[in-house]
Design a protein around this motif. Structure first.
Motif, PDB file in Angstrom:
ATOM      1  N   PHE A   1      23.190  62.544  17.881  1.00  0.00           N
ATOM      2  CA  PHE A   1      24.632  62.798  17.809  1.00  0.00           C
ATOM      3  C   PHE A   1      25.148  63.326  19.142  1.00  0.00           C
ATOM      4  O   PHE A   1      26.207  62.900  19.624  1.00  0.00           O
ATOM      5  N   ALA A   2      24.415  64.249  19.763  1.00  0.00           N
ATOM      6  CA  ALA A   2      24.831  64.797  21.061  1.00  0.00           C
ATOM      7  C   ALA A   2      24.847  63.711  22.127  1.00  0.00           C
ATOM      8  O   ALA A   2      25.786  63.638  22.931  1.00  0.00           O
ATOM      9  N   LEU A   3      23.843  62.837  22.151  1.00  0.00           N
ATOM     10  CA  LEU A   3      23.823  61.738  23.111  1.00  0.00           C
ATOM     11  C   LEU A   3      24.974  60.769  22.880  1.00  0.00           C
ATOM     12  O   LEU A   3      25.577  60.275  23.830  1.00  0.00           O
ATOM     13  N   ALA A   4      25.279  60.511  21.628  1.00  0.00           N
ATOM     14  CA  ALA A   4      26.400  59.620  21.324  1.00  0.00           C
ATOM     15  C   ALA A   4      27.717  60.209  21.821  1.00  0.00           C
ATOM     16  O   ALA A   4      28.560  59.494  22.374  1.00  0.00           O
ATOM     17  N   ILE A   5      27.894  61.497  21.656  1.00  0.00           N
ATOM     18  CA  ILE A   5      29.113  62.155  22.158  1.00  0.00           C
ATOM     19  C   ILE A   5      29.174  62.066  23.679  1.00  0.00           C
ATOM     20  O   ILE A   5      30.217  61.745  24.257  1.00  0.00           O
ATOM     21  N   ILE A   6      28.044  62.326  24.342  1.00  0.00           N
ATOM     22  CA  ILE A   6      28.012  62.275  25.806  1.00  0.00           C
ATOM     23  C   ILE A   6      28.317  60.874  26.308  1.00  0.00           C
ATOM     24  O   ILE A   6      29.056  60.685  27.270  1.00  0.00           O
ATOM     25  N   ILE A   7      27.766  59.877  25.642  1.00  0.00           N
ATOM     26  CA  ILE A   7      27.973  58.493  26.072  1.00  0.00           C
ATOM     27  C   ILE A   7      29.416  58.051  25.848  1.00  0.00           C
ATOM     28  O   ILE A   7      29.996  57.349  26.669  1.00  0.00           O
ATOM     29  N   THR A   8      30.020  58.472  24.737  1.00  0.00           N
ATOM     30  CA  THR A   8      31.387  58.038  24.441  1.00  0.00           C
ATOM     31  C   THR A   8      32.453  58.929  25.064  1.00  0.00           C
ATOM     32  O   THR A   8      33.636  58.605  24.983  1.00  0.00           O
ATOM     33  N   LEU A   9      32.055  60.011  25.696  1.00  0.00           N
ATOM     34  CA  LEU A   9      33.024  60.933  26.283  1.00  0.00           C
ATOM     35  C   LEU A   9      33.956  60.265  27.298  1.00  0.00           C
ATOM     36  O   LEU A   9      35.174  60.485  27.235  1.00  0.00           O
TER      37      LEU A   9
END
Length: 182
Positions: A35-43
């Motif tokens: 979830f954290a990686l997904a947020i970072i990627i979509t930021l």
């Protein structure tokens, strides 16, 4: 506190504890990391979308008026060209390798997967270099047809891009098709 009000409070605490345990069972550290990686990627995308609503309007007006139509048209043309060509290449080669027996068939089974090992941008640069004016394809053509001959194959056009991207993406379809044909 009397016994009548104490009982609902205990039930609420037990319900909360059960909910907390169920949450802990479903939320694993791996899930939190994903979830954290997904947020970072979509930021970056989220920032761009946020600027649509709070940013300066003149930049977005220029982008939507002059750039976006061209980019959308190019994207749709690429999709309309790459998808059928990739399907044709992937399904066709998988059918040939799965159904027919011919010399070096085993070599082709693995060689048709090799484009997956090369990044797309390296394939693109390679094709540009191959078909350039001073590239090896033109040098061989000039030796055959004469020094004044020039083979004009530009991979930096829409048909060239469609071919290069299809050559990179067809192995995904090839693998799925080969498995289903076997």
């Amino acid at each position: 506190m009397n016994s009548e009000t104490a009982e609902p409070v205990k039930q609420q605490k037990r319900s909360f504890n059960r909910t907390l345990l169920a949450f802990k069972e479903h939320v694993q550290p791996v899930n939190l990391l994903a979830f954290a990686l997904a947020i970072i990627i979509t930021l970056p995308l989220l920032v761009i979308v946020a600027y649509l609503f709070v940013g300066e309007a003149k930049e977005w007006g220029h982008i939507s008026k002059y750039l976006l139509p061209h980019y959308l048209k190019s994207t749709v043309l690429l999709l309309l060209g790459v998808i059928p060509l990739s399907i044709l290449l992937g399904v066709g080669t998988a059918w040939l390798v799965s159904v027919y027996r011919f010399p070096f068939r085993r070599v082709f089974e693995w060689a048709l997967i090799l484009p997956l090992a090369i990044p797309t941008y390296i394939v693109a640069f390679s094709y540009v270099g191959l078909f350039d004016f001073t590239g090896p394809v033109n040098q061989v053509y000039q030796k055959i047809a004469g020094p004044e001959a020039f083979l004009s194959i530009d991979v930096q056009t829409m048909p060239g891009l469609i071919c290069v991207i299809s050559f990179v993406l067809y192995p995904y379809i090839y693998l799925i098709s080969r498995i289903s044909f076997q």
